[in-house]
Motif scaffolding. Structure first.
Motif, mmCIF file in Angstrom:
data_model
loop_
_atom_site.group_PDB
_atom_site.id
_atom_site.type_symbol
_atom_site.label_atom_id
_atom_site.label_comp_id
_atom_site.label_asym_id
_atom_site.label_seq_id
_atom_site.Cartn_x
_atom_site.Cartn_y
_atom_site.Cartn_z
ATOM 1 N N ILE A 3 0.685 -1.693 -0.439
ATOM 2 C CA ILE A 3 0.082 -0.005 -0.022
ATOM 3 C C ILE A 3 0.552 1.429 -0.502
ATOM 4 N N PHE A 4 0.208 1.911 -0.786
ATOM 5 C CA PHE A 4 1.306 3.368 -1.246
ATOM 6 C C PHE A 4 -0.098 4.400 -0.792
ATOM 7 N N ILE A 5 0.483 5.116 0.084
ATOM 8 C CA ILE A 5 0.007 6.545 0.984
ATOM 9 C C ILE A 5 0.542 7.539 0.820
ATOM 10 N N TYR A 6 0.061 8.576 0.277
ATOM 11 C CA TYR A 6 0.107 10.358 0.072
ATOM 12 C C TYR A 6 -0.062 10.489 0.599
ATOM 13 N N GLY A 7 0.639 11.526 1.747
ATOM 14 C CA GLY A 7 0.062 12.827 2.492
ATOM 15 C C GLY A 7 0.088 12.168 3.591
ATOM 16 N N TYR A 8 -1.806 13.042 3.532
ATOM 17 C CA TYR A 8 -2.642 12.305 4.585
ATOM 18 C C TYR A 8 -3.485 11.343 4.145
ATOM 19 N N GLY A 9 -3.145 10.835 3.120
ATOM 20 C CA GLY A 9 -4.278 9.807 2.816
ATOM 21 C C GLY A 9 -5.028 10.406 1.909
ATOM 22 N N GLU A 10 -4.468 11.585 1.292
ATOM 23 C CA GLU A 10 -5.554 12.465 0.095
ATOM 24 C C GLU A 10 -5.101 11.542 -0.907
ATOM 25 N N LYS A 11 -4.731 10.696 -1.122
ATOM 26 C CA LYS A 11 -4.169 9.596 -2.254
ATOM 27 C C LYS A 11 -3.361 7.618 -1.685
ATOM 28 N N THR A 12 -4.430 7.148 -2.051
ATOM 29 C CA THR A 12 -3.559 5.668 -1.685
ATOM 30 C C THR A 12 -3.796 4.878 -2.889
ATOM 31 N N LEU A 13 -2.934 3.927 -3.191
ATOM 32 C CA LEU A 13 -2.411 3.373 -4.408
ATOM 33 C C LEU A 13 -1.812 1.532 -3.468
ATOM 34 N N THR A 14 -2.508 0.558 -4.055
ATOM 35 C CA THR A 14 -3.044 -0.536 -3.179
ATOM 36 C C THR A 14 -2.854 -1.901 -4.039
ATOM 37 N N ILE A 15 -1.667 -2.245 -3.987
ATOM 38 C CA ILE A 15 -1.251 -3.630 -5.408
ATOM 39 C C ILE A 15 -1.357 -4.954 -4.554
ATOM 40 N N ASP A 16 -2.102 -5.938 -5.032
ATOM 41 C CA ASP A 16 -2.243 -6.792 -3.920
ATOM 42 C C ASP A 16 -2.040 -8.145 -5.072
#
Length: 512
Positions: free
Chosen positions: A276-289
């Motif tokens: 999981i990648f989280i940008y800033g305070y959660g404005e953007k998230t990327l999940t690679i499963d």
């Protein structure tokens, strides 16, 4: 030129070079500190596209009918699915070309007709394009480069568009959202087009008949099924785009979603392999499963309400930037629009794409290969779950498929139970909120069969992805409630393949 003039010229050139270098420096700093990513792409990027969008998928390549129904002069039908694109937008006498001529002749008018009139005229030699996704009429006219005809405000969406030998000077439109029928009368004739369609459709080997002629029920619209057909489809292996080693390449995948420097981005590695990648305070998230899925979510602000095709262009540009419809092994599949619609917020659209396997449509028990949401003129969600297909998938010798009529006869009780289990709510489909509409009127098996028959909108075939088995399996697909619920049955045995899956977009970004 004397020395003084030469000196002045050199100084001017130096000044220009310094200005250019200064501007380039500012631009580079902007991109570095701005942390540009695809989530920052907006409609302005489509109007003035950046270099990486040169290869963007063309909108007209994906605006293709779900199927085209051709009625022949002997009362039989042919249902065109695999070749729908060639009938719709290839050649000067394509269906789309005739559509364009009818709405732009300059001497046309629109009038509402009854359902009975519509059904009767389509019983002549006719061709009807069916769109199972949201397609606004006036926006489509604009896409084709023509002005909407007078009175076009009456028509909301194109659910069906057809031509008939019963009235060559008319084009017929069905708007499922309003449940109304129209005809556009013009000084253009569809006769040449229909003659060509009939000649082309005679090459099709499968003859279809209205389901009504088999089961004796009164259907609101004709559902076409083959009385008999043979198929060469067989199981084909299907593996997720990424496996358990996804963590090794997660950063490479993430670089296309965030800036290459990963400033302000935290990476979380879970025990099961998910990243999981989280940008800033959660404005953007990327999940690679590890199941091959990639899910990007972003908070978007603003009040911009783009048109349908502006949103679709942005969606396709974003998809192109993320590698298009290519799988991890470098192969590409042909996409088609599985569904689309307006978000409940009214500030954007959701698009779901399916993939053709061996020229046939494929489905997932849950979800789809690619879903993208454009909200407030920006991409707020991007969900991808591609699979890599193995070799084969067809046999050298055709095999008789199970009768489509018997699939329904053997499984209507199963379909009914699936409707009850999923609690299909009419309000999702524009109704009054009763679970599954008129299910309360079901009193016996005959009522149950009649009820199931009444909510079917299509019976087709293709592949369904069995993730546990790692297979694309040949199947019948029975769609109900406009595609809100699909159930799958083995193409050769009619056995249910899974519990089915809702096609309704989830609540937070649901369709209006």
């Amino acid at each position: 030129m004397d020395n003084r003039e030469r000196s002045n010229l050199i100084e001017k050139i130096k000044t220009v070079i310094l200005v250019v270098l200064f501007l380039v420096t500012i631009l580079l700093l902007y991109f570095f500190w701005k942390d540009m990513s695809f989530g920052d792409v907006s409609l302005n990027d489509i109007i003035s596209p950046r270099e990486e969008f040169v290869e963007t998928i063309d909108v007209e390549d994906v605006i293709v009918p779900t199927h085209i129904d051709v009625c022949l002069d002997n009362g039989t039908y042919t249902k065109i699915e695999k070749k729908a694109a060639s009938y719709w937008n290839e050649g000067e006498n394509s269906m789309q070309s005739v559509f364009r001529m009818f709405v732009s002749s300059g001497d046309e008018f629109i009038e509402e007709i009854t359902e009975k009139q519509y059904d009767e005229v389509m019983e002549y030699i006719s061709a009807k394009a069916v769109f199972d996704y949201y397609l606004p009429f006036r926006d489509y006219c604009t896409l084709l480069g023509v002005s909407s005809p007078a009175g076009s405000e009456m028509i909301g969406i194109i659910s069906e568009a057809g031509f008939s030998s019963g009235s060559y000077e008319s084009m017929f439109i069905y708007d499922a959202e309003k449940d109304k029928y129209y005809r556009i009368v013009s000084d253009v004739s569809s006769e040449a087009f229909l003659n060509e369609v009939v000649a082309m459709s005679q090459e099709e080997n499968t003859t279809y008949f209205p389901l009504e002629s088999f089961v004796g029920e009164n259907f609101k619209r004709e559902i076409l099924v083959p009385a008999y057909f043979e198929s060469t489809l067989k199981d084909v292996t299907a593996t997720p785009d990424f496996g358990e080693e996804i963590s090794d390449g997660a950063n490479d995948v993430a670089r296309s979603f965030f800036s290459g420097t990963f400033d302000f981005v935290r990476r979380i590695q879970e025990e099961n392999g998910r990243v999981i990648f989280i940008y800033g305070y959660g404005e953007k998230t990327l999940t690679i499963d590890i199941d091959g899925s990639v899910s990007y979510k972003a908070d978007v602000e603003g009040t911009l309400k783009p048109g349908y095709f502006d949103a679709l262009k942005l969606a396709l540009a974003t998809i192109s930037q993320q590698g298009g419809f290519a799988t991890a092994d470098g192969s590409e599949f042909v996409p088609y629009i599985l569904s689309s619609g307006i978000l409940k917020s009214g500030n954007g659209y959701s698009f779901e794409f399916g993939a053709l396997v061996n020229g046939e449509k494929s489905y997932y028990y849950s979800g789809c290969p690619l879903r993208i949401v454009v909200e407030n003129g920006q991409v707020s969600r991007f969900e991808r779950k591609f699979v890599t297909f193995g070799d084969g998938g067809t046999t050298d010798f055709p095999r008789e498929a199970h009768s489509a009529i018997n699939v329904l006869a053997q499984n209507y009780d199963y379909i009914y139970e699936r409707i009850m289990e999923e609690s299909i709510v009419d309000s999702e489909l524009g109704g009054n909120g009763n679970v599954a509409g008129d299910f309360g009127k079901v009193r016996n098996e005959d009522d149950k069969f009649a009820y199931v028959a009444s909510v079917i909108n299509d019976i087709s075939y293709g592949y369904v992805y069995d993730e546990e088995e790692g297979l694309m399996r040949p199947c019948y697909v029975i769609s109900t409630f406009g595609g809100a619920l699909r159930t799958y049955f083995d193409l050769y045995t009619a056995e249910p393949l899974d519990d089915g899956a809702l096609g309704i977009v989830e609540e937070e970004n649901g369709l209006g």
